[in-house]
Write a protein that holds these residues in place. Structure first.
Motif, short mmCIF file in Angstrom:
data_model
loop_
_atom_site.label_atom_id
_atom_site.label_comp_id
_atom_site.label_asym_id
_atom_site.label_seq_id
_atom_site.Cartn_x
_atom_site.Cartn_y
_atom_site.Cartn_z
N THR A 72 0.86 -1.17 0.00
CA THR A 72 0.00 0.00 0.00
C THR A 72 0.89 1.22 0.00
OG1 THR A 72 -1.65 -1.18 1.27
CG2 THR A 72 -1.84 1.21 1.20
N GLU A 73 0.68 2.11 -0.94
CA GLU A 73 1.46 3.33 -1.03
C GLU A 73 0.51 4.50 -0.81
OE1 GLU A 73 4.15 5.68 -4.30
OE2 GLU A 73 3.70 3.59 -4.58
N ILE A 74 0.88 5.37 0.12
CA ILE A 74 0.06 6.52 0.42
C ILE A 74 0.74 7.75 -0.16
CG2 ILE A 74 -0.92 7.97 2.23
CD1 ILE A 74 -0.99 5.45 3.98
N ILE A 75 -0.02 8.50 -0.91
CA ILE A 75 0.50 9.73 -1.50
C ILE A 75 -0.25 10.88 -0.88
CG2 ILE A 75 0.77 11.03 -3.64
CD1 ILE A 75 0.77 8.33 -5.10
N ASP A 76 0.50 11.84 -0.30
CA ASP A 76 -0.10 12.99 0.33
C ASP A 76 -0.17 14.12 -0.70
OD1 ASP A 76 -1.23 14.58 2.22
OD2 ASP A 76 0.65 15.09 3.22
N VAL A 77 -1.33 14.71 -0.82
CA VAL A 77 -1.54 15.75 -1.81
C VAL A 77 -2.14 16.97 -1.13
CG1 VAL A 77 -2.75 16.36 -3.94
CG2 VAL A 77 -1.94 14.04 -3.60
N LYS A 78 -1.60 18.15 -1.49
CA LYS A 78 -2.17 19.39 -0.99
C LYS A 78 -2.65 20.18 -2.19
CE LYS A 78 -1.21 23.58 1.52
NZ LYS A 78 -0.19 24.43 2.11
N VAL A 79 -3.88 20.64 -2.14
CA VAL A 79 -4.44 21.42 -3.23
C VAL A 79 -4.11 22.88 -2.99
CG1 VAL A 79 -6.55 22.09 -4.41
CG2 VAL A 79 -6.29 19.76 -3.54
N ILE A 80 -3.52 23.53 -4.00
CA ILE A 80 -3.14 24.93 -3.89
C ILE A 80 -4.01 25.74 -4.83
CG2 ILE A 80 -1.28 26.60 -4.21
CD1 ILE A 80 0.67 24.34 -3.64
N THR A 81 -4.67 26.72 -4.28
CA THR A 81 -5.51 27.59 -5.10
C THR A 81 -4.62 28.60 -5.82
OG1 THR A 81 -5.85 29.17 -3.33
CG2 THR A 81 -7.45 27.37 -3.50
N PRO A 82 -5.10 29.23 -6.88
CA PRO A 82 -4.28 30.21 -7.60
C PRO A 82 -3.81 31.37 -6.70
CG PRO A 82 -6.18 29.63 -8.91
CD PRO A 82 -6.34 28.95 -7.59
N GLU A 83 -4.64 31.78 -5.73
CA GLU A 83 -4.24 32.86 -4.83
C GLU A 83 -3.08 32.42 -3.96
OE1 GLU A 83 -7.60 31.76 -4.76
OE2 GLU A 83 -8.22 33.22 -6.24
N GLU A 84 -3.14 31.20 -3.43
CA GLU A 84 -2.05 30.69 -2.59
C GLU A 84 -0.78 30.53 -3.41
OE1 GLU A 84 -4.50 28.00 0.66
OE2 GLU A 84 -3.79 27.07 -1.19
N ASP A 85 -0.91 30.12 -4.66
CA ASP A 85 0.25 29.96 -5.52
C ASP A 85 0.92 31.30 -5.76
OD1 ASP A 85 2.04 28.52 -7.16
OD2 ASP A 85 0.89 29.11 -8.95
N LYS A 86 0.13 32.35 -5.98
CA LYS A 86 0.69 33.68 -6.21
C LYS A 86 1.40 34.19 -4.96
CE LYS A 86 -0.31 38.22 -7.87
NZ LYS A 86 -1.13 39.35 -7.73
N LYS A 87 0.80 33.98 -3.77
CA LYS A 87 1.43 34.40 -2.53
C LYS A 87 2.75 33.68 -2.32
CE LYS A 87 -2.82 35.47 -0.03
NZ LYS A 87 -3.71 35.03 1.06
N SER A 88 2.79 32.38 -2.62
CA SER A 88 4.03 31.63 -2.40
C SER A 88 5.12 32.07 -3.37
CB SER A 88 3.76 30.14 -2.49
OG SER A 88 4.18 29.58 -3.68
N THR A 89 4.79 32.39 -4.61
CA THR A 89 5.82 32.87 -5.55
C THR A 89 6.28 34.27 -5.17
OG1 THR A 89 4.07 33.60 -7.06
CG2 THR A 89 5.11 31.48 -7.53
N ASP A 90 5.37 35.13 -4.65
CA ASP A 90 5.77 36.46 -4.20
C ASP A 90 6.74 36.36 -3.02
OD1 ASP A 90 4.24 37.64 -6.15
OD2 ASP A 90 2.53 38.10 -4.81
N LYS A 91 6.46 35.46 -2.07
CA LYS A 91 7.35 35.27 -0.91
C LYS A 91 8.71 34.76 -1.36
CE LYS A 91 3.90 34.43 2.64
NZ LYS A 91 3.35 33.44 3.59
N LYS A 92 8.72 33.86 -2.34
CA LYS A 92 9.97 33.30 -2.83
C LYS A 92 10.80 34.40 -3.49
CE LYS A 92 11.77 29.58 -5.68
NZ LYS A 92 12.93 29.23 -4.99
N LYS A 93 10.17 35.24 -4.29
CA LYS A 93 10.88 36.36 -4.91
C LYS A 93 11.45 37.29 -3.86
CE LYS A 93 8.32 36.48 -9.27
NZ LYS A 93 7.36 37.24 -10.11
N GLU A 94 10.65 37.56 -2.85
CA GLU A 94 11.11 38.47 -1.78
C GLU A 94 12.29 37.88 -1.02
OE1 GLU A 94 9.01 40.11 2.13
OE2 GLU A 94 7.88 40.47 0.27
#
Length: 178
Positions: free
Chosen positions: A150-172
């Motif tokens: 049995t293999e368990i795969i953990d998945v997190k759903v990222i909304t477009p708003e969360e994706d934009k925030k994470s890329t902005d933080k990475k740039k900063e």
């Protein structure tokens, strides 16, 4: 296969026409037409009744987690019986009424299941399925996946708003490192 279909759609109507002409000579034209109409109406109502019963049984078994393989073949056979019964003719009516008799339909179903099993074997080049199509599994519950690991795969759903925030933080953070 094409040749068989051509024969079916040419020879059977000719035979039916011959029998209907013989019947009309023996009984008369009006009783023959009446017989064709009565068999069509009676056959269609019987097919409707048995088709409804088949559908109810199918839904009941599915809700209980059973796989109704026998009903997967019986439903189309009842439909074929209805089509044969509304087609004018003596032979088609005889076959249609025969398909509406449960023991005869059961024999046809077993033969069809045997042929499906053989076709599966031939198409898979010798691979024999562990459970043939005709085998019923009513005593077991719903089928469970059969895996050794049995293999368990953990998945997190990222909304477009969360994706934009994470890329902005990475740039900063990249800016701050420079």
């Amino acid at each position: 296969m094409l040749f068989r279909l051509i024969l079916l759609f040419t020879i059977v109507p000719l035979i039916e026409l011959f029998f209907l002409m013989q019947l009309s000579e023996w009984m008369g034209i009006v009783p023959t037409i009446g017989l064709v109409l009565v068999t069509g109406v009676v056959g269609a109502s019987l097919a409707r009744q048995q088709g409804l019963k088949c559908w109810i049984d199918f839904r009941r078994r599915m809700s209980q987690g059973q796989l109704p393989t026998d009903l997967l073949l019986e439903g189309p056979m009842i439909l074929a019986a209805a089509l044969l019964l509304i087609t004018p003719g003596v032979l088609t009516d005889a076959v249609g009424f025969a398909l509406l008799i449960p023991p005869i339909r059961g024999a046809f179903r077993r033969e069809l299941a045997r042929r499906f099993d053989q076709a599966t074997i031939h198409q898979t080049r010798g691979f024999r399925p562990s459970e043939p199509f005709s085998q019923e599994r009513e005593e077991e519950g719903p089928r469970q996946a059969r895996t050794s690991k049995t293999e368990i795969i953990d998945v997190k759903v990222i909304t477009p708003e969360e994706d934009k925030k994470s890329t902005d933080k990475k740039k900063e953070s990249d800016k701050n490192q420079d």
